[in-house]
Structures are given as structure tokens and as C-alpha cells.
Design a protein around this motif. Sequence first.
Motif, PDB file in Angstrom:
ATOM      1  N   SER A  42       0.831  -1.211   0.000  1.00  0.00           N
ATOM      2  CA  SER A  42       0.000   0.000   0.000  1.00  0.00           C
ATOM      3  C   SER A  42       0.865   1.261   0.000  1.00  0.00           C
ATOM      4  O   SER A  42       1.934   1.293   0.616  1.00  0.00           O
ATOM      5  N   PRO A  43       0.415   2.310  -0.674  1.00  0.00           N
ATOM      6  CA  PRO A  43       1.141   3.582  -0.651  1.00  0.00           C
ATOM      7  C   PRO A  43       0.939   4.276   0.690  1.00  0.00           C
ATOM      8  O   PRO A  43      -0.056   4.032   1.380  1.00  0.00           O
ATOM      9  N   PRO A  44       1.848   5.141   1.078  1.00  0.00           N
ATOM     10  CA  PRO A  44       1.638   5.928   2.306  1.00  0.00           C
ATOM     11  C   PRO A  44       0.406   6.811   2.162  1.00  0.00           C
ATOM     12  O   PRO A  44       0.087   7.296   1.067  1.00  0.00           O
ATOM     13  N   ILE A  45      -0.280   7.052   3.253  1.00  0.00           N
ATOM     14  CA  ILE A  45      -1.490   7.868   3.205  1.00  0.00           C
ATOM     15  C   ILE A  45      -1.177   9.284   2.735  1.00  0.00           C
ATOM     16  O   ILE A  45      -1.988   9.926   2.068  1.00  0.00           O
ATOM     17  N   GLY A  46       0.027   9.755   3.039  1.00  0.00           N
ATOM     18  CA  GLY A  46       0.420  11.087   2.589  1.00  0.00           C
ATOM     19  C   GLY A  46       0.536  11.184   1.081  1.00  0.00           C
ATOM     20  O   GLY A  46       0.229  12.229   0.486  1.00  0.00           O
ATOM     21  N   TRP A  47       0.971  10.096   0.443  1.00  0.00           N
ATOM     22  CA  TRP A  47       1.055  10.078  -1.018  1.00  0.00           C
ATOM     23  C   TRP A  47      -0.342  10.100  -1.630  1.00  0.00           C
ATOM     24  O   TRP A  47      -0.586  10.781  -2.629  1.00  0.00           O
ATOM     25  N   VAL A  48      -1.262   9.348  -1.042  1.00  0.00           N
ATOM     26  CA  VAL A  48      -2.645   9.333  -1.530  1.00  0.00           C
ATOM     27  C   VAL A  48      -3.230  10.738  -1.455  1.00  0.00           C
ATOM     28  O   VAL A  48      -3.885  11.213  -2.401  1.00  0.00           O
ATOM     29  N   GLN A  49      -3.006  11.418  -0.351  1.00  0.00           N
ATOM     30  CA  GLN A  49      -3.492  12.791  -0.191  1.00  0.00           C
ATOM     31  C   GLN A  49      -2.832  13.739  -1.193  1.00  0.00           C
ATOM     32  O   GLN A  49      -3.502  14.577  -1.809  1.00  0.00           O
ATOM     33  N   PHE A  50      -1.511  13.585  -1.389  1.00  0.00           N
ATOM     34  CA  PHE A  50      -0.785  14.425  -2.337  1.00  0.00           C
ATOM     35  C   PHE A  50      -1.348  14.247  -3.749  1.00  0.00           C
ATOM     36  O   PHE A  50      -1.544  15.218  -4.483  1.00  0.00           O
ATOM     37  N   CYS A  51      -1.619  13.012  -4.129  1.00  0.00           N
ATOM     38  CA  CYS A  51      -2.145  12.738  -5.472  1.00  0.00           C
ATOM     39  C   CYS A  51      -3.553  13.287  -5.655  1.00  0.00           C
ATOM     40  O   CYS A  51      -3.914  13.712  -6.756  1.00  0.00           O
ATOM     41  N   ALA A  52      -4.345  13.276  -4.590  1.00  0.00           N
ATOM     42  CA  ALA A  52      -5.691  13.836  -4.678  1.00  0.00           C
ATOM     43  C   ALA A  52      -5.636  15.330  -4.977  1.00  0.00           C
ATOM     44  O   ALA A  52      -6.533  15.877  -5.627  1.00  0.00           O
ATOM     45  N   GLU A  53      -4.566  15.990  -4.548  1.00  0.00           N
ATOM     46  CA  GLU A  53      -4.424  17.428  -4.739  1.00  0.00           C
ATOM     47  C   GLU A  53      -3.517  17.786  -5.916  1.00  0.00           C
ATOM     48  O   GLU A  53      -3.508  18.940  -6.353  1.00  0.00           O
ATOM     49  N   ASN A  54      -2.778  16.800  -6.421  1.00  0.00           N
ATOM     50  CA  ASN A  54      -1.824  17.036  -7.518  1.00  0.00           C
ATOM     51  C   ASN A  54      -1.924  15.887  -8.519  1.00  0.00           C
ATOM     52  O   ASN A  54      -0.958  15.150  -8.747  1.00  0.00           O
ATOM     53  N   ALA A  55      -3.100  15.741  -9.107  1.00  0.00           N
ATOM     54  CA  ALA A  55      -3.382  14.575  -9.949  1.00  0.00           C
ATOM     55  C   ALA A  55      -2.395  14.420 -11.098  1.00  0.00           C
ATOM     56  O   ALA A  55      -2.004  13.303 -11.456  1.00  0.00           O
ATOM     57  N   ALA A  56      -1.960  15.519 -11.693  1.00  0.00           N
ATOM     58  CA  ALA A  56      -1.056  15.446 -12.844  1.00  0.00           C
ATOM     59  C   ALA A  56       0.283  14.817 -12.477  1.00  0.00           C
ATOM     60  O   ALA A  56       0.953  14.221 -13.318  1.00  0.00           O
ATOM     61  N   GLU A  57       0.678  14.940 -11.222  1.00  0.00           N
ATOM     62  CA  GLU A  57       1.948  14.384 -10.768  1.00  0.00           C
ATOM     63  C   GLU A  57       1.887  12.867 -10.616  1.00  0.00           C
ATOM     64  O   GLU A  57       2.922  12.208 -10.521  1.00  0.00           O
ATOM     65  N   CYS A  58       0.689  12.334 -10.572  1.00  0.00           N
ATOM     66  CA  CYS A  58       0.532  10.929 -10.195  1.00  0.00           C
ATOM     67  C   CYS A  58      -0.051  10.042 -11.288  1.00  0.00           C
ATOM     68  O   CYS A  58      -0.170   8.834 -11.100  1.00  0.00           O
TER      69      CYS A  58
END
Length: 209
Positions: A42-58
Motif C-alpha cells: 500500500s502507498p503511504p497515506i500522505g502520497w494518496v493525499q498528495f495525489c488527490a491534490e496534484n493529480a497530474a503528478e501521479c
Amino acid sequence: MRRLAFIVAAAVLVSMAPWAASAQTAETRRLQASLPAGAITSPPIGWVQFCAENAAECRMRFARAREVQLTPAAFAQIARVNIQVNREIEQVSDLDHFGVEEYWTYPVDGKGDCEDLVLEKKRRLVIMGFPREALLITVVRDHNGEGHAVLTVVTNRGDYVLDNFTNEMKLWHGTGYRFIKRQAQTDPNQWVSLNGGGSEPAQVAMPRR
């Protein structure tokens, strides 16, 4: 400015010393080893949150993994980014900064914790032309057994670590950390277990050719 440039140049030279020596010793193959990866996790929860706010990065995917060809010039560039970000960003906890335990973001206001510095180092190296799929956010346990994030740079000379705790760029097994998981090279949203990998030489895998 001239004094700062001198300090950065001196730190880069110190960081390069073990790299240069490893090219001349009988233990080169061991020192060039790559960090062995395990199963998908599983990815870290912080990465999931980051991707939710920075979709293009993910949303990026890559057909194949790539590694950095670690010439002396490339080593110096990477080491310099590590030093510059460590010096430029005031290191503060998410709790002090945002009032929450965990929040991943770029340190646009000049402040951040380990994950934020990792994101900024990766961003700068990508802009410089280094392959994104060789720059992997990595979760470790530090010397106190606490969770910590570093940037792993996958190279033809082994996996190097960029760390906000030190300006020295080290091979993974020279950090003394226990490696937990990191991004997969072909998909930043897929994370792979590092099987709690320690940093003992006996656990080092042979380098890729």
C-alpha cells in the motif's frame, strides 16, 4: 553568495569521495548494489493525499524502468540539489506547519518536513532532465526507529539516497536505515515492499547490468 557556493562545492566533493573510491576498490560490485524490492504494498497515506491534490503528478506511467547513468558530472548535480534543498527549506513538522500529523506538499513557502523536501528534490531533478522513474520516494525507519522519507536515486552504480538529515549522498546500505517501501519505477502510484531491508552488506543484491 561566493561563500555559499564554496560551501556547496566543498560538500559535493566530500559526498563524491566514496563514489570515486568505490570505482577503484575490489568491492566495487558490492558497493554498486541495488536495493532489492519485494511485493506490491500500500502507498503511504500522505502520497494518496498528495495525489488527490496534484493529480497530474501521479497519473504518469512508464513502459520500462530507467536508471541514471552516474557520471561524475551527474553525481555532482544530484548531490548539489540535495544540499541546496536541505539549506533552503526550513525543516518543520507537519503538526507545527499545518496543524495535522501528516500532510505531503511542495514546500512553496520555504518550510517543510522530510516528505516535502523529498518532493522538492525530485521536482528539481526532473526539471534538470533526470528520469522521473529513477527518482523514487522511499519510506524508511531512521536510526531512532521512527518513520522517515528519503529520495532514492536508481543508478547504474547502485541506489543512492538523498536525505534531509545529511548533505552527504550515500549508497542505500551506507545509511544505517531500515528500508520499508518505495515507489515502483514504472508507476508512481504503485509501491513495493522492501521487506524491511536493513543496511548490512550481506543483504545487498548484485547490481543490474
